[in-house]
Scaffold this active site. Structure first.
Site, PDB file in Angstrom:
ATOM      1  N   LEU A  56      -0.871   3.409  12.165  1.00  0.00           N
ATOM      2  CA  LEU A  56      -1.816   4.274  11.817  1.00  0.00           C
ATOM      3  C   LEU A  56      -2.725   3.508  10.765  1.00  0.00           C
ATOM      4  CD1 LEU A  56      -1.537   7.270  12.913  1.00  0.00           C
ATOM      5  CD2 LEU A  56      -1.110   7.918  10.505  1.00  0.00           C
ATOM      6  N   ASP A  57      -3.898   3.543  11.459  1.00  0.00           N
ATOM      7  CA  ASP A  57      -4.917   2.856  10.712  1.00  0.00           C
ATOM      8  C   ASP A  57      -5.860   4.086   9.996  1.00  0.00           C
ATOM      9  OD1 ASP A  57      -6.668   0.679   9.928  1.00  0.00           O
ATOM     10  OD2 ASP A  57      -8.114   1.744  11.030  1.00  0.00           O
TER      11      ASP A  57
ATOM     12  N   ASP B  59       2.313   7.536   8.889  1.00  0.00           N
ATOM     13  CA  ASP B  59       2.574   6.083   9.221  1.00  0.00           C
ATOM     14  C   ASP B  59       3.995   5.690   9.990  1.00  0.00           C
ATOM     15  OD1 ASP B  59       0.551   6.443   7.357  1.00  0.00           O
ATOM     16  OD2 ASP B  59       0.332   4.317   7.140  1.00  0.00           O
TER      17      ASP B  59
ATOM     18  N   ASP C  56       1.048  -1.235   0.165  1.00  0.00           N
ATOM     19  CA  ASP C  56      -0.166   0.080  -0.054  1.00  0.00           C
ATOM     20  C   ASP C  56       0.885   1.222   0.030  1.00  0.00           C
ATOM     21  OD1 ASP C  56      -2.108  -1.703   0.067  1.00  0.00           O
ATOM     22  OD2 ASP C  56      -2.324  -1.519   2.520  1.00  0.00           O
TER      23      ASP C  56
ATOM     24  N   GLU D  78       2.557  -3.386  10.598  1.00  0.00           N
ATOM     25  CA  GLU D  78       2.294  -3.269   9.294  1.00  0.00           C
ATOM     26  C   GLU D  78       3.271  -2.587   8.300  1.00  0.00           C
ATOM     27  OE1 GLU D  78      -0.987  -0.436   8.532  1.00  0.00           O
ATOM     28  OE2 GLU D  78      -1.392  -1.204   6.559  1.00  0.00           O
ATOM     29  N   GLU D  79       3.933  -1.928   9.000  1.00  0.00           N
ATOM     30  CA  GLU D  79       4.813  -0.875   8.317  1.00  0.00           C
ATOM     31  C   GLU D  79       6.278  -1.670   7.943  1.00  0.00           C
ATOM     32  OE1 GLU D  79       3.792   1.300   6.695  1.00  0.00           O
ATOM     33  OE2 GLU D  79       2.031   1.827   7.536  1.00  0.00           O
TER      34      GLU D  79
ATOM     35  N   GLU E  86      -4.692  -6.166  12.732  1.00  0.00           N
ATOM     36  CA  GLU E  86      -6.062  -5.226  12.441  1.00  0.00           C
ATOM     37  C   GLU E  86      -7.221  -6.130  13.109  1.00  0.00           C
ATOM     38  OE1 GLU E  86      -5.255  -2.446   8.748  1.00  0.00           O
ATOM     39  OE2 GLU E  86      -5.495  -4.277   8.257  1.00  0.00           O
TER      40      GLU E  86
ATOM     41  N   ASP F 155      -0.872  -2.158  14.130  1.00  0.00           N
ATOM     42  CA  ASP F 155      -1.060  -1.248  12.759  1.00  0.00           C
ATOM     43  C   ASP F 155      -0.872   0.259  13.605  1.00  0.00           C
ATOM     44  OD1 ASP F 155      -1.698   0.461  10.783  1.00  0.00           O
ATOM     45  OD2 ASP F 155      -3.725  -0.698  10.576  1.00  0.00           O
TER      46      ASP F 155
HETATM   47  P1  AHG Z   1      -4.352   1.154   6.712  1.00  0.00           P
HETATM   48  O1  AHG Z   1      -4.435   2.733   6.634  1.00  0.00           O
HETATM   49  O2  AHG Z   1      -3.590   0.787   8.122  1.00  0.00           O
HETATM   50  O3  AHG Z   1      -3.747   0.749   5.363  1.00  0.00           O
HETATM   51  O4  AHG Z   1      -5.802   0.712   6.987  1.00  0.00           O
HETATM   52  C1  AHG Z   1      -6.747   0.901   6.171  1.00  0.00           C
HETATM   53  C2  AHG Z   1      -7.752  -0.193   6.020  1.00  0.00           C
HETATM   54  C3  AHG Z   1      -8.949   0.140   7.048  1.00  0.00           C
HETATM   55  O5  AHG Z   1      -8.913   0.589   8.093  1.00  0.00           O
HETATM   56  C4  AHG Z   1     -10.331   0.372   6.359  1.00  0.00           C
HETATM   57  O6  AHG Z   1     -11.460  -0.034   6.770  1.00  0.00           O
HETATM   58  C5  AHG Z   1      -9.750  -0.213   4.972  1.00  0.00           C
HETATM   59  O7  AHG Z   1      -8.413  -0.125   4.814  1.00  0.00           O
HETATM   60  C6  AHG Z   1     -10.443   0.790   3.756  1.00  0.00           C
HETATM   61  O8  AHG Z   1     -10.184   0.027   2.452  1.00  0.00           O
HETATM   62  P2  AHG Z   1     -10.804   0.483   1.145  1.00  0.00           P
HETATM   63  O9  AHG Z   1     -10.436   1.981   1.067  1.00  0.00           O
HETATM   64  O10 AHG Z   1     -10.654  -0.610   0.360  1.00  0.00           O
HETATM   65  O11 AHG Z   1     -12.296   0.598   1.920  1.00  0.00           O
HETATM   66 MN    MN Z   2      -5.160  -0.400   9.094  1.00  0.00          MN
HETATM   67 MN    MN Z   3      -1.793   1.368   8.957  1.00  0.00          MN
END
Ligand code: AHG
Ligand code: MN
Ligand code: MN
Length: 336
Positions: free
Chosen positions: A122-123, A74, A68, A97-98, A279, A120
């Site tokens: 920063l989510d 993060d 990602d 996660e990182e 998560e 995680d």
């Molecule tokens: P992160 O920022 O740690 O990568 O997590 C994001 C996750 C979660 O928290 C969220 O519900 C989901 O990704 C959103 O994904 P979409 O944009 O695909 O809906």
């Molecule tokens: Mn997350």
């Molecule tokens: Mn994250």
């Protein structure tokens, strides 16, 4: 005129120490670890709050271990959390996660480090740039490796129900830290004027039912039939759709108001997008402790799913007991 009784403020530190007596961690090491996570989240909170002012907004150059796009905050949160865990002297290693691989932390020679932490840092990081809520998720396991500071990959490959504590911090309109040590769930709101997390939500009980459902409806056509049928049912029942794009925020709403959050498999993410270890599992422990349920789309209890990889993905339906049961009924009925 009767005297007005002022409720005494209970800080997170005080609460954790008091609570230590009620579980079998007589050494206080879990207590110290939780306190240090509290400190780390205050530092992350400070940066999240001033993110609009300084140059830590926006994408860092690299992608994370899961491919990602990573935002600078993060990486900051990751570093702060790891530093605080290392300083605690109680944590032998961390899986984040990182970081592609789990990390062995430096420990204090005279003391054993009994725990590993999954997180995680920063989510919901896509929300940072636009001033919308983000969170931190953590889970704590007792490590299996017996030697003082020794640690192996298998220390992280423990099923969710083996966690000794789990929590999240939501950096929202106010900052709240919610955690459990397997004996109920409590929430602490950060009072910025004194810099302390104060007990604000004691023994949180999730409503068995609610009117909110939370899913990325944009992927509707990519979901399996049984999931689509359940979402149709949510529409038929006039449930209200809320989706923030930060699991912490979406699950937090369900925890207090009642609701269900889902991230099913799609074509892009055939095993779901969210990560089981840091998560789904911690959020599942909190929700179950508050009286809710968490399953994957194959209807396995999240906390019983085998962990074989640090960044393993999982589908998830998590929330109020009756709503998750309803989801399960739909899956059984329409996948037959
Ligand atoms: P992160 O920022 O740690 O990568 O997590 C994001 C996750 C979660 O928290 C969220 O519900 C989901 O990704 C959103 O994904 P979409 O944009 O695909 O809906
Ligand atoms: Mn997350
Ligand atoms: Mn994250």
């Amino acid at each position: 005129m009767g005297s007005r009784q002022q409720n005494r403020i209970v800080t997170l530190d005080e609460f954790i120490i008091k609570n230590q007596k009620s579980h079998d961690d007589a050494t206080g090491s879990l207590t110290r670890l939780l306190r240090d996570i509290g400190i780390a989240s205050k530092i992350v909170n400070r940066e999240v709050n001033k993110a609009g002012l300084v140059n830590i907004l926006g994408d860092a150059d690299s992608g994370n271990a899961s491919g990602d796009q990573v935002q600078k905050l993060d990486l900051f949160a990751n570093r702060v959390m790891i530093e605080c865990l290392e300083n605690s002297g109680e944590c032998a290693g961390v899986a984040s996660e990182e970081d592609e691989k789990w990390i062995k932390l430096k420990t204090i020679k005279t003391r054993s480090a009994d725990y590993v932490v999954v997180m995680d840092p920063l989510d919901g990081s896509s929300n940072i740039d636009v001033n919308v809520s983000v969170g931190t998720i953590f889970g704590i396991y007792k490590k299996l490796t017996k030697s003082k500071s020794g640690i192996k990959e298998t220390d992280f490959f423990q099923k969710g129900h083996k966690m000794v504590a789990a929590g999240y911090v939501l950096y929202g309109t106010s900052t709240i830290l919610v955690y459990t040590t397997g004996d109920g769930v409590n929430g602490f709101t950060l009072d910025p004027s004194i810099g302390e997390f104060c007990l604000s939500h004691k023994n949180i009980k999730m409503p068995d039912f609610g009117i909110y459902y939370s899913v990325n409806q944009g992927y509707y056509q990519k979901f399996d039939l049984e999931v689509r049928r359940y979402i149709d049912n949510c529409n038929d029942e006039n449930y209200r759709l809320r989706y923030i794009g930060s699991m912490v925020s979406d699950v937090h709403r369900s925890l207090f108001k009642g609701g269900i959050f889902m991230y099913p498999n799609t074509r892009k993410y055939p095993h779901g997008k969210l990560r089981l270890l840091y998560e789904c599992n911690p959020m599942a422990m909190i929700v179950e402790q508050a009286g809710g349920l968490a399953v994957d789309c194959k209807l396995n209890r999240i906390l019983d799913v085998e962990v074989t990889e640090i960044h393993q993905r999982s589908t998830i339906a998590i929330g109020s007991k009756k709503m998750v049961e309803d989801f399960m009924d739909h899956v059984k009925k329409y996948s037959a």
